[in-house]
Structures are given as C-alpha cells and as structure tokens.
Design an enzyme around this catalytic site. Structure first.
Site, PDB file in Angstrom:
ATOM      1  N   GLY A   1      28.442 -14.348 -28.530  1.00 19.84           N
ATOM      2  CA  GLY A   1      27.558 -13.217 -28.438  1.00 19.84           C
ATOM      3  C   GLY A   1      27.297 -12.702 -27.024  1.00 19.84           C
ATOM      4  O   GLY A   1      27.728 -13.391 -26.135  1.00 19.84           O
TER       5      GLY A   1
ATOM      6  N   LYS B   1      27.233 -14.713 -23.161  1.00 21.92           N
ATOM      7  CA  LYS B   1      28.343 -14.106 -22.260  1.00 21.92           C
ATOM      8  C   LYS B   1      27.465 -13.749 -20.978  1.00 21.92           C
ATOM      9  O   LYS B   1      28.014 -14.102 -20.012  1.00 21.92           O
ATOM     10  CB  LYS B   1      29.150 -12.922 -22.684  1.00 21.92           C
ATOM     11  CG  LYS B   1      30.278 -12.488 -22.088  1.00 21.92           C
ATOM     12  CD  LYS B   1      31.106 -11.382 -22.596  1.00 21.92           C
ATOM     13  CE  LYS B   1      30.336 -10.130 -22.652  1.00 21.92           C
ATOM     14  NZ  LYS B   1      30.876  -9.068 -23.210  1.00 21.92           N
TER      15      LYS B   1
ATOM     16  N   ARG C   1       6.131  -7.348  -6.118  1.00 24.31           N
ATOM     17  CA  ARG C   1       7.453  -6.681  -7.041  1.00 24.31           C
ATOM     18  C   ARG C   1       8.318  -7.678  -7.166  1.00 24.31           C
ATOM     19  O   ARG C   1       8.849  -8.430  -6.355  1.00 24.31           O
ATOM     20  CB  ARG C   1       8.225  -5.545  -5.856  1.00 24.31           C
ATOM     21  CG  ARG C   1       9.016  -4.810  -6.464  1.00 24.31           C
ATOM     22  CD  ARG C   1       9.540  -3.453  -5.928  1.00 24.31           C
ATOM     23  NE  ARG C   1      10.361  -3.999  -4.479  1.00 24.31           N
ATOM     24  CZ  ARG C   1      10.025  -3.411  -3.571  1.00 24.31           C
ATOM     25  NH1 ARG C   1       8.993  -2.487  -3.187  1.00 24.31           N
ATOM     26  NH2 ARG C   1      10.712  -3.910  -2.462  1.00 24.31           N
TER      27      ARG C   1
ATOM     28  N   ARG D   1       0.174  -4.771  -9.607  1.00 23.74           N
ATOM     29  CA  ARG D   1      -0.570  -4.213  -8.569  1.00 23.74           C
ATOM     30  C   ARG D   1      -2.119  -4.520  -8.832  1.00 23.74           C
ATOM     31  O   ARG D   1      -2.463  -4.134 -10.083  1.00 23.74           O
ATOM     32  CB  ARG D   1      -0.429  -2.582  -8.780  1.00 23.74           C
ATOM     33  CG  ARG D   1       1.151  -2.080  -8.798  1.00 23.74           C
ATOM     34  CD  ARG D   1       1.099  -0.475  -8.752  1.00 23.74           C
ATOM     35  NE  ARG D   1       0.881  -0.011  -7.255  1.00 23.74           N
ATOM     36  CZ  ARG D   1       1.762   0.103  -6.446  1.00 23.74           C
ATOM     37  NH1 ARG D   1       3.138   0.153  -6.748  1.00 23.74           N
ATOM     38  NH2 ARG D   1       1.337   0.573  -5.327  1.00 23.74           N
TER      39      ARG D   1
ATOM     40  N   HIS E   1      12.534 -15.547 -19.965  1.00 26.94           N
ATOM     41  CA  HIS E   1      13.063 -15.487 -18.879  1.00 26.94           C
ATOM     42  C   HIS E   1      12.240 -14.930 -17.473  1.00 26.94           C
ATOM     43  O   HIS E   1      12.715 -15.214 -16.543  1.00 26.94           O
ATOM     44  CB  HIS E   1      14.567 -14.831 -18.851  1.00 26.94           C
ATOM     45  CG  HIS E   1      14.521 -13.490 -18.717  1.00 26.94           C
ATOM     46  ND1 HIS E   1      14.184 -12.577 -19.897  1.00 26.94           N
ATOM     47  CD2 HIS E   1      14.842 -12.628 -17.776  1.00 26.94           C
ATOM     48  CE1 HIS E   1      14.429 -11.456 -19.447  1.00 26.94           C
ATOM     49  NE2 HIS E   1      14.755 -11.724 -18.224  1.00 26.94           N
TER      50      HIS E   1
ATOM     51  N   HIS F   1       7.032 -11.134 -21.802  1.00 28.21           N
ATOM     52  CA  HIS F   1       7.175 -11.108 -20.513  1.00 28.21           C
ATOM     53  C   HIS F   1       6.050 -10.759 -19.644  1.00 28.21           C
ATOM     54  O   HIS F   1       5.433 -11.298 -18.731  1.00 28.21           O
ATOM     55  CB  HIS F   1       8.166 -10.123 -20.075  1.00 28.21           C
ATOM     56  CG  HIS F   1       9.613 -10.476 -20.711  1.00 28.21           C
ATOM     57  ND1 HIS F   1       9.951 -11.765 -21.150  1.00 28.21           N
ATOM     58  CD2 HIS F   1      10.717  -9.734 -21.169  1.00 28.21           C
ATOM     59  CE1 HIS F   1      11.311 -11.704 -21.641  1.00 28.21           C
ATOM     60  NE2 HIS F   1      11.734 -10.458 -21.562  1.00 28.21           N
TER      61      HIS F   1
ATOM     62  N   ASP G   1       3.686  -6.341   5.044  1.00 22.18           N
ATOM     63  CA  ASP G   1       4.915  -6.069   4.072  1.00 22.18           C
ATOM     64  C   ASP G   1       5.771  -7.365   4.036  1.00 22.18           C
ATOM     65  O   ASP G   1       6.190  -7.782   5.168  1.00 22.18           O
ATOM     66  CB  ASP G   1       5.812  -5.096   4.477  1.00 22.18           C
ATOM     67  CG  ASP G   1       6.825  -4.910   3.653  1.00 22.18           C
ATOM     68  OD1 ASP G   1       6.943  -5.631   2.477  1.00 22.18           O
ATOM     69  OD2 ASP G   1       7.727  -3.840   3.576  1.00 22.18           O
TER      70      ASP G   1
ATOM     71  N   ARG H   1      30.465 -18.550 -35.200  1.00 22.12           N
ATOM     72  CA  ARG H   1      31.225 -18.337 -36.504  1.00 22.12           C
ATOM     73  C   ARG H   1      32.716 -17.830 -36.460  1.00 22.12           C
ATOM     74  O   ARG H   1      33.454 -18.141 -37.145  1.00 22.12           O
ATOM     75  CB  ARG H   1      30.393 -17.445 -37.658  1.00 22.12           C
ATOM     76  CG  ARG H   1      29.323 -17.932 -38.264  1.00 22.12           C
ATOM     77  CD  ARG H   1      28.380 -17.037 -39.040  1.00 22.12           C
ATOM     78  NE  ARG H   1      28.115 -16.069 -38.319  1.00 22.12           N
ATOM     79  CZ  ARG H   1      27.403 -15.037 -38.497  1.00 22.12           C
ATOM     80  NH1 ARG H   1      26.580 -15.252 -39.661  1.00 22.12           N
ATOM     81  NH2 ARG H   1      26.842 -14.176 -37.628  1.00 22.12           N
TER      82      ARG H   1
HETATM   83  C1  BG6 Z   1      14.861  -8.767 -22.395  1.00 19.76           C
HETATM   84  C2  BG6 Z   1      14.566  -7.404 -23.095  1.00 19.76           C
HETATM   85  O1  BG6 Z   1      13.963  -9.950 -22.881  1.00 19.76           O
HETATM   86  O2  BG6 Z   1      14.668  -8.444 -21.268  1.00 19.76           O
HETATM   87  C3  BG6 Z   1      15.290  -6.262 -22.801  1.00 19.76           C
HETATM   88  O3  BG6 Z   1      15.169  -7.815 -24.450  1.00 19.76           O
HETATM   89  C4  BG6 Z   1      15.300  -5.999 -21.425  1.00 19.76           C
HETATM   90  O4  BG6 Z   1      15.166  -5.082 -23.591  1.00 19.76           O
HETATM   91  C5  BG6 Z   1      15.301  -7.438 -20.321  1.00 19.76           C
HETATM   92  O5  BG6 Z   1      15.997  -5.179 -20.864  1.00 19.76           O
HETATM   93  C6  BG6 Z   1      14.748  -7.041 -19.176  1.00 19.76           C
HETATM   94  O6  BG6 Z   1      15.047  -8.507 -18.313  1.00 19.76           O
HETATM   95  P1  BG6 Z   1      14.987  -8.038 -16.837  1.00 19.76           P
HETATM   96  O7  BG6 Z   1      15.340  -9.484 -16.467  1.00 19.76           O
HETATM   97  O8  BG6 Z   1      16.341  -7.193 -16.528  1.00 19.76           O
HETATM   98  O9  BG6 Z   1      13.915  -7.446 -16.442  1.00 19.76           O
END
Ligand code: BG6
Length: 482
Positions: free
Chosen positions: A15, A19, A368, A344, A186, A248, A396, A47
């Site tokens: 998938g 990858k 950021r 922010r 992530h 996230h 900065d 599969r």
């Molecule tokens: C994923 C979402 O979890 O995070 C995607 O399913 C999104 O829709 C992506 O594009 C964004 O991740 P990053 O690390 O590029 O901000």
C-alpha cells in the site's frame, strides 16, 4: 539497549503508506545503524501476490526517487533484509506461513542464544485491525523462551466516533496489553512538537506567562495547498476533523495546554494529556465554521451530495484555573493558499500602554512545525534612528540557520525507533483516545446527520471568510500576512 533478533513485519506492504512512510523510515533507520543487518529482518505482508523482488523493486523505486542522496548501494543492502509473504488478513494460512518465515529467520540469526523481538506494523485500513490482531495473537507471537516481545503499531483513524473507537480499543485490548500497543500519531514525531515540553518546562521565560492572565488566545493551524488528491474516497468518509483536528491538532493542543508532568515518564506525560482533554468544555455550534472546497465533489470517488468538510475552524475552551476564558482556535484545511502547520500564542495587550503598541500588533510567540521549522517571538522595539517610534520585530530561531547541516529526522523514523526501544511517550494511550473522541463526537454526529453544512470556498483561498471572522471574534488579532 536490547539486542537479539528483531523482526519487523509491515502488514499492508504493497500500500501507499508502507511505500511512502514505513519503508523509507526503516531505510533511514538502517542507514543510521539502528537496524543492524545481523539482527534485523523485515517482512512485507499483503494480499497481492508478488515476489520478493517485485516488492523490493517497488520500494527501491520509491527510495531512489525520494531522497536523491540515498546511495543505491545502501538501498540494495537494505533491500536484502526485506522479504515478502502474501496472504489474506483474516486467514490462518497466511499468518501461519508468516510465522514460519519469521521463525526461520530467527533460527538463522540466533547462533547464540538470544531473545526475539517481533514488531508488527499495521499499515492497513482499520476495518481489518481486529482480524489482523486476532491472527497475530493466535499464530505469530514471539515464543522464544529467552524473552523478547511482540508489539503492534496501529495507525489512525482509530474509529469514527466515540463508540466505534471504544469498540476497536476493546477488540484490540482483549488481544494485547496496553504496553504492547503503539497508536501512532505522526505529529508527535515532529521535531517542534517534541520540543514543546522542553520549551514550556525548561524555560523560566514561559513559566509565569503561560496562562489566562497573559495569553489572550492560541491558534493551532494546519493548512495544505492541495486537495484530497486521489484519496477522496477515504477522505469523504472521515472529513477534516477526523483526518487532522481530532488527532494531530489535538495532540499539539495537549502539549501546549497541559500541566507540567511529574516526570518525563511516558505515563506521567500521558496522564497530563488526558487531564487537559477531560477539561475541555462541549464545543458550541457558533464556535465552529466548516468549509468544503469547490471542486471537491468532482472526484469520482466522492458522492455528488457530499457534506464532508475539507476545512474546519473549531474553538476549544478549557475549564480550569490556567485557561478559563482563553480560546484555543484549531483550524485545518485542504486546498488552501499555503502549506503550513503552526502554533500562534497571542499575548494580551500591555495595560496602560504609552506607546500605542496595539496599533502594530501584539506580542506573539509562533512555533512553526513545518515547513522550515522555526520559532519566533513578535515583539515591539524602538524603531532604530533618531525618532522615538516603535515597530514590530522578531526574535527569530530558524532551524535551517541555527542548526545548519543537522538532519531533522522524519516523524515516522523517530516513532518506529521508539517502538523498538519501548518508549510510549509519543504514542496515544487508550484513555487519551477516548477523551479525544468525547470532545468531537457530538459535533461529528451533527455534521454526519446533515445538521451542519460546510460553506464552499475557493481552492487556493484562505478558506471561508466566516472562519477569519470567528477567529477575530475570539480575540485573534492578525499581525501577519499570509
Ligand atoms: C495525514 C492525513 O494524517 O496527515 C493527510 O491523513 C495529511 O490528509 C497528512 O495530508 C499531513 O501530514 P504532514 O506530516 O504532511 O503534515
């Protein structure tokens, strides 16, 4: 660090996620010496009936194209560690075969008596999690008498609402104990997200300021300058709140808003995250703006009448001593005018201001997360020169300049390493997940039932204007152009 035989099994190996994220992360860990070839073997399982070499070629193509700096010899050496097993996600046969392959590798690498570690990475749609976990539990657990472990890594979406998430959690929870389950978000692997605890709790500057007395509002923003790009079918079932905000941005929110943990132990940190999530008040309809970009429904996999938001601004309010009255504005959108993720923190105006500073904007602390990691403080200074006038400037810290030549690891790289090292700090605990769904489920149900509709917005715009109006109403003063 533990040593011994390590098998990493990537389920869903053919998938997109495998990858684009899982195999590249494994490759980079390999290049940095974290996956020693005399201990490690990697199994792809899916599969599709393909040969070892076909899988290797797919990965090779991606690795060579992805970071042109990867020397092809390294890629070839890495691919020697990869083997493919094909089978379905719910049949004993496939998993028995997988277990046999893993065991063979363990015997071949265990010339001395060593423990065996098995890491299962589910790069799969959640609908198959329960059956895959059942199969692993039944057929593929580490059986070595010399110790070791079996761990499973699961990816979002963990359900669609509170009930489905709880069901999924209990199904997996019957098979594995919490310390064996690694729920990946992530964003928790991003450098500047990991820096939040250090920033907040290792700097005297921030300690006395980080509260309702000084902070006016906090924005946590995610923008992407592209649409759903071939993922419309998946996306339409979930929408921007489940795809980005509930996981996230909410994780980032926790780290910005939580109290100081007792220590850096994962459980102490996660305890504090749960507490702050549980202190969030119910979301009010009038503090939500939804949007859908024009052209979203042109994707043939998206229903013509889709009500799914591709943009949302949601204000969260925390009922506790530190944050009462401070809006946390969470905003996320696809097909907007830029790609950016940032926090922010906007401070209140100076009382009894004698410089008319408010004309130039407020003190603001910006973190950021991407692209170009940076943090900066907007502050008022004297305009250099003979006149006594003020101007907004910045302190900065741009990572590219300050840490020249330092490679910032990819989120997935770091998180997979954590799973091998048994560090759950940057993973979502079951009660945390539940608390996160509790916040968003009522709103999500209203959207799913068509009781709230997204406003159309143009691709490449800032999103619906109502969203800017809502942020302004909540107290956010725009001091920057974007
Ligand atoms: C994923 C979402 O979890 O995070 C995607 O399913 C999104 O829709 C992506 O594009 C964004 O991740 P990053 O690390 O590029 O901000």
């Amino acid at each position: 660090a533990e040593t011994g035989c390590l098998s990493i099994i990537v389920l869903g190996a053919s998938g997109d996620l495998a990858k684009k994220k899982t195999f590249p992360a494994l490759f980079h860990l390999y290049c940095q010496g974290f996956l020693p070839p005399n201990e490690v073997h990697i199994f792809g399982y899916a599969r599709t009936k393909i040969s070892d070499d076909e899988l290797r070629n797919r990965i090779r193509g991606y690795l060579l194209g992805e970071r042109s700096s990867s020397p092809s010899e390294d890629v070839s050496e890495f691919l020697k560690l990869v083997k493919y097993v094909s089978g379905s996600y719910d049949s004993a046969e496939g998993f028995q075969l997988l277990d046999k392959e893993i065991a063979m590798h363990e015997i071949s690498k265990s010339s001395q008596e060593v423990s065996c570690r098995r890491l299962f990475y589910l790069a799969l749609p959640p609908s198959v999690y329960p059956s895959v976990c059942r199969m692993i539990r039944k057929y593929c657990m580490n059986k070595s008498d010399l110790g070791g472990w079996t761990r499973v890594v699961v990816e979002k979406p963990f359900g669609k609402d509170l009930d489905s998430a709880e069901l999924l959690s209990s199904q997996i929870g019957e098979l594995f104990d919490e310390p064996q389950i690694y729920r990946i978000d992530h964003y928790l692997g991003k450098e500047l997200v990991q820096n939040l605890l250090v920033l907040r709790f290792a700097n005297r500057f921030f300690l006395p300021l980080w509260n309702r007395d000084n902070i006016d509002n906090v924005q946590i923003v995610f923008r992407e300058d592209f649409g759903t790009e071939g993922r419309g079918g998946y996306f339409d079932e979930y929408g921007i709140i489940r795809d980005i905000i509930q996981n996230h941005l909410l994780q980032v929110f926790c780290l910005v808003a939580m109290e100081k943990p007792v220590s850096l132990k994962p459980e102490h940190i996660r305890d504090e995250k749960v507490k702050v999530l549980q202190s969030v008040l119910p979301i009010k309809d009038e503090e939500v703006v939804l949007g859908q970009y024009e052209g979203y429904r042109d994707d043939p996999t998206v229903p013509d009448q889709s009500n799914t938001p591709t943009f949302a601004t949601v204000i969260l309010r925390i009922h506790n001593e530190r944050w009462e009255g401070v809006p946390f504005i969470l905003k996320a959108g696809k097909a907007l005018n830029s790609r950016k993720a940032e926090i922010r923190v906007q401070f209140k105006d100076v009382p009894g201001d004698i410089f008319k500073c408010e004309k130039q904007g407020r003190n603001e602390f910006v973190i950021r997360l991407q692209p170009s990691e940076a943090m900066y403080m907007k502050l008022t200074v004297k305009q250099p020169g003979l006149e006594m006038s003020t101007v907004q400037s910045e302190l900065d810290l741009s990572y590219k300049q300050r840490y020249q030549g330092v490679m910032i690891p990819e989120a997935y790289e770091r998180l997979i390493l954590d799973t091998i090292r048994c560090d759950q700090q940057h993973f979502v605990r079951r009660d945390e997940l539940k608390a996160a769904w509790e916040i968003f489920t009522p709103l999500l149900h209203r959207i799913d039932n068509g009781e709230m509709k997204p406003t159309p917005y143009q691709q490449g715009s800032r999103g619906p204007t109502e969203a800017d109006e809502l942020s302004a109403k909540a107290g956010y003063v725009q001091t920057h152009g974007y």
